[in-house]
Write a protein that holds these residues in place. Structure first.
Motif, PDB file in Angstrom:
ATOM      1  N   ILE A   4      -7.914   2.159  -4.660  1.00 51.59           N
ATOM      2  CA  ILE A   4      -6.860   1.754  -5.596  1.00 51.59           C
ATOM      3  C   ILE A   4      -7.316   1.970  -7.035  1.00 51.59           C
ATOM      4  N   PHE A   5      -6.519   2.704  -7.811  1.00 50.85           N
ATOM      5  CA  PHE A   5      -6.823   2.942  -9.221  1.00 50.85           C
ATOM      6  C   PHE A   5      -5.775   2.247 -10.086  1.00 50.85           C
ATOM      7  N   PRO A   6      -6.161   1.773 -11.263  1.00 52.87           N
ATOM      8  CA  PRO A   6      -5.245   0.972 -12.083  1.00 52.87           C
ATOM      9  C   PRO A   6      -4.090   1.752 -12.703  1.00 52.87           C
ATOM     10  N   ASP A 161      -1.608   1.286   2.611  1.00 51.28           N
ATOM     11  CA  ASP A 161      -2.512   0.138   2.725  1.00 51.28           C
ATOM     12  C   ASP A 161      -3.800   0.493   1.997  1.00 51.28           C
ATOM     13  N   HIS A 162      -4.729  -0.427   1.919  1.00 48.27           N
ATOM     14  CA  HIS A 162      -5.935  -0.218   1.123  1.00 48.27           C
ATOM     15  C   HIS A 162      -6.843   0.866   1.696  1.00 48.27           C
ATOM     16  N   ILE A 209      -7.496   9.007   6.180  1.00 51.19           N
ATOM     17  CA  ILE A 209      -8.632   9.917   6.025  1.00 51.19           C
ATOM     18  C   ILE A 209      -8.308  11.048   5.051  1.00 51.19           C
ATOM     19  N   TYR A 210      -7.004  11.343   4.878  1.00 55.62           N
ATOM     20  CA  TYR A 210      -6.601  12.407   3.956  1.00 55.62           C
ATOM     21  C   TYR A 210      -6.477  11.909   2.514  1.00 55.62           C
ATOM     22  N   VAL A 211      -6.472  10.615   2.308  1.00 56.91           N
ATOM     23  CA  VAL A 211      -6.157  10.038   0.992  1.00 56.91           C
ATOM     24  C   VAL A 211      -7.419   9.504   0.323  1.00 56.91           C
ATOM     25  N   HIS A 212      -7.622   9.900  -0.941  1.00 55.96           N
ATOM     26  CA  HIS A 212      -8.825   9.491  -1.670  1.00 55.96           C
ATOM     27  C   HIS A 212      -8.541   8.487  -2.782  1.00 55.96           C
TER      28      HIS A 212
END
Length: 233
Positions: A4-6, A161-162, A209-212
């Motif tokens: 999660i980025f702000p 989700d996280h 797994i695809y999401v960074h």
């Protein structure tokens, strides 16, 4: 790992650079990563090759990046109602690799699946097949298409989700999953973030797994809707 980025600006920082190839999800104005595109615009990166079904409309979506000349090449299936897209292409200011819509989707999906190339009948006998390998299977001619693996994928989902598991909303489940798969690094903009485990397995359209990186941007589609209604009056 915290995905999660702000903000969209923070999510792009140190990742997107001049001259990269980006895959951008969405179809027209449906399911586009609005905040990420704005952050890309504000970053000033240039000489980008963008892989997307189209380039939004004038002044919106990828149309913003065309206006500021941050895109040097589009790999797309549709010019559509984007007058600046059309103008730049006809004036020789923008490179364009026209790709049939289904072929474009498969180029992204295959790239994400580790498949370097595939054969298709689509485009045989047209400009699309010029300079490409042709091969016969069962008496039919097919053209070989190279798959696409991009530096960064920018996509839009409804819920994450996280862990980065994604659920897309209705027709926003168009080019977004394939674009996400094709990215060496994938940044997703979502309307809602939930705890890991809250999404039922059958409700997950793309595994984490695809999401960074994940950016929370609630209700951007409402702004698109209001803008569209305002312009139609």
């Amino acid at each position: 790992m915290n995905k999660i980025f702000p903000s969209a600006d923070e999510a792009l920082k140190g990742v997107v650079k001049d001259g990269q190839m980006l895959a951008v999800g969405g179809f027209g104005l449906c399911g586009i990563p609005e905040a990420l595109i704005q952050a890309l615009h504000d970053s000033g990166v240039k000489d980008l090759t963008c892989v997307s079904n189209n380039a939004g409309v004038d002044g919106f979506g990828l149309g913003k990046l065309l206006e500021t000349r941050q895109i040097k090449k589009m790999i797309a299936s549709y010019v559509g109602e984007n007058k600046e897209f059309e103008r730049q292409y006809l004036a020789g200011e923008l490179e364009l690799e026209f790709t049939p819509q289904g072929t474009l989707a498969e180029k992204l999906r295959a790239g994400g699946a580790g498949i370097p190339a595939f054969f298709t009948k689509t485009g045989v006998g047209t400009l699309v097949a010029e300079g490409k390998e042709l091969r016969e299977f069962d008496g039919e001619t097919y053209v070989m298409e190279r798959s696409l693996v991009v530096d960064v994928a920018l996509v839009k989902a409804e819920v994450a989700d996280h862990a980065g598991n994604l659920r897309f909303n209705l027709t926003a489940r168009n080019f977004n999953p394939a674009a996400a798969m094709a990215g060496k690094l994938c940044i997703v903009e979502v309307e809602r973030v939930v705890a890991t485990g809250e999404l039922a397995p059958d409700d997950i359209h793309l595994p984490g797994i695809y999401v960074h990186r994940i950016v929370h941007n609630p209700n951007p589609e409402k702004r698109i809707e209001k803008r569209t209604l305002r312009e139609s009056k």
